[in-house]
Design a protein around this motif. Structure first.
Motif, PDB file in Angstrom:
ATOM      1  N   GLU A 165     -50.504  28.924  61.278  1.00 34.09           N
ATOM      2  CA  GLU A 165     -51.200  29.501  62.418  1.00 34.09           C
ATOM      3  C   GLU A 165     -51.697  30.907  62.094  1.00 34.09           C
ATOM      4  N   TYR A 166     -52.789  31.267  62.747  1.00 32.86           N
ATOM      5  CA  TYR A 166     -53.300  32.621  62.645  1.00 32.86           C
ATOM      6  C   TYR A 166     -52.478  33.493  63.579  1.00 32.86           C
ATOM      7  N   VAL A 167     -52.018  34.628  63.060  1.00 33.73           N
ATOM      8  CA  VAL A 167     -51.228  35.557  63.859  1.00 33.73           C
ATOM      9  C   VAL A 167     -51.693  36.980  63.576  1.00 33.73           C
ATOM     10  N   ARG A 168     -51.393  37.841  64.516  1.00 31.69           N
ATOM     11  CA  ARG A 168     -51.546  39.276  64.292  1.00 31.69           C
ATOM     12  C   ARG A 168     -50.131  39.812  64.253  1.00 31.69           C
ATOM     13  N   SER A 169     -49.740  40.325  63.108  1.00 31.47           N
ATOM     14  CA  SER A 169     -48.379  40.796  62.924  1.00 31.47           C
ATOM     15  C   SER A 169     -48.383  42.001  61.997  1.00 31.47           C
ATOM     16  N   CYS A 170     -47.545  42.939  62.292  1.00 29.23           N
ATOM     17  CA  CYS A 170     -47.388  44.130  61.434  1.00 29.23           C
ATOM     18  C   CYS A 170     -48.703  44.855  61.214  1.00 29.23           C
ATOM     19  N   GLY A 171     -49.584  44.777  62.231  1.00 32.66           N
ATOM     20  CA  GLY A 171     -50.849  45.504  62.188  1.00 32.66           C
ATOM     21  C   GLY A 171     -51.977  44.814  61.450  1.00 32.66           C
ATOM     22  N   VAL A 172     -51.774  43.590  60.986  1.00 32.20           N
ATOM     23  CA  VAL A 172     -52.826  42.877  60.253  1.00 32.20           C
ATOM     24  C   VAL A 172     -52.939  41.426  60.733  1.00 32.20           C
ATOM     25  N   ASN A 173     -54.097  40.840  60.495  1.00 31.87           N
ATOM     26  CA  ASN A 173     -54.308  39.425  60.783  1.00 31.87           C
ATOM     27  C   ASN A 173     -53.817  38.619  59.589  1.00 31.87           C
ATOM     28  N   LEU A 174     -53.047  37.577  59.874  1.00 29.61           N
ATOM     29  CA  LEU A 174     -52.419  36.782  58.822  1.00 29.61           C
ATOM     30  C   LEU A 174     -52.505  35.299  59.145  1.00 29.61           C
ATOM     31  N   VAL A 175     -52.380  34.490  58.105  1.00 32.20           N
ATOM     32  CA  VAL A 175     -52.121  33.068  58.284  1.00 32.20           C
ATOM     33  C   VAL A 175     -50.660  32.883  57.916  1.00 32.20           C
ATOM     34  N   GLU A 176     -49.866  32.511  58.917  1.00 29.68           N
ATOM     35  CA  GLU A 176     -48.432  32.354  58.723  1.00 29.68           C
ATOM     36  C   GLU A 176     -48.104  30.878  58.538  1.00 29.68           C
ATOM     37  N   HIS A 177     -47.296  30.588  57.524  1.00 28.18           N
ATOM     38  CA  HIS A 177     -46.859  29.228  57.245  1.00 28.18           C
ATOM     39  C   HIS A 177     -45.370  29.107  57.532  1.00 28.18           C
ATOM     40  N   SER A 178     -44.994  28.018  58.194  1.00 21.67           N
ATOM     41  CA  SER A 178     -43.592  27.638  58.333  1.00 21.67           C
ATOM     42  C   SER A 178     -43.358  26.523  57.333  1.00 21.67           C
ATOM     43  N   LEU A 179     -42.322  26.678  56.511  1.00 21.18           N
ATOM     44  CA  LEU A 179     -42.022  25.708  55.463  1.00 21.18           C
ATOM     45  C   LEU A 179     -40.600  25.188  55.634  1.00 21.18           C
ATOM     46  N   GLU A 180     -40.375  23.962  55.177  1.00 26.43           N
ATOM     47  CA  GLU A 180     -39.042  23.377  55.252  1.00 26.43           C
ATOM     48  C   GLU A 180     -38.797  22.507  54.042  1.00 26.43           C
ATOM     49  N   LEU A 181     -37.550  22.496  53.612  1.00 28.33           N
ATOM     50  CA  LEU A 181     -37.109  21.672  52.510  1.00 28.33           C
ATOM     51  C   LEU A 181     -35.878  20.902  52.940  1.00 28.33           C
TER      52      LEU A 181
END
Length: 166
Positions: free
Chosen positions: A147-163
């Motif tokens: 998902e696209y997020v705004r975090s820590c002052g910047v725009n990011l694509v954040e991934h949730s990963l699982e193993l």
């Protein structure tokens, strides 16, 4: 002197490690990703929670060190779901990347999680952490959400990963 993996030792979190981890995470992410000070605060909160509430049989930190210099870290903590671990605060100093330290830290964490009875391990990372994403994929992690997020002052694509652990 050229660093070799034989020179590296891992130890659990000790006095003085938390402050340096906060500083290194904050400084490197500000320099490399443009993160603001809220990231440093998040790292401090994660560490404070770990130090205050750690379940010593189920949670662990590994600090990689050679000749008294901290080279990296990884933490395995309990996730809110029973039987699931969470990987946190994974960092390898830039000048030691490519030596296999990241893989060694990750493998150590995964083995520990499996030995404590966890059936899965989760993490969140950002698309911009390309080398880490390659390492996670090579070790069998699957992306469960992006998902696209705004975090820590910047725009990011954040991934949730699982193993799934064996």
């Amino acid at each position: 002197m050229t660093l070799r993996m034989d020179d590296v030792v891992f130890h659990d979190l000790r006095s003085g490690d938390a402050g340096e981890l906060i500083q290194r995470h904050g400084g490197l992410y500000a320099r490399d990703e443009g993160f603001d000070s809220t990231f440093e605060a998040l790292v401090a909160e994660i560490l404070a929670d770990f130090m205050r509430n750690r379940e010593t049989e189920l949670e662990r930190a590994w600090i990689a060190e050679a000749d008294g210099r901290r080279l990296g870290s990884i933490f395995c903590v309990k996730f809110s779901d029973q039987g699931v671990a969470k990987l946190r605060l994974f960092l390898v100093e830039p000048d030691t990347r490519g030596l296999g330290l990241g893989q060694e830290l990750l493998s150590t964490c995964l083995i520990f999680a499996a030995k404590t009875g966890d059936h899965a391990i989760r993490l969140r990372t950002h698309e911009s952490h390309r080398a880490a994403c390659v390492l996670y994929t090579r070790n069998g992690f699957q992306c469960t959400k992006s998902e696209y997020v705004r975090s820590c002052g910047v725009n990011l694509v954040e991934h949730s990963l699982e193993l799934e652990l064996q």
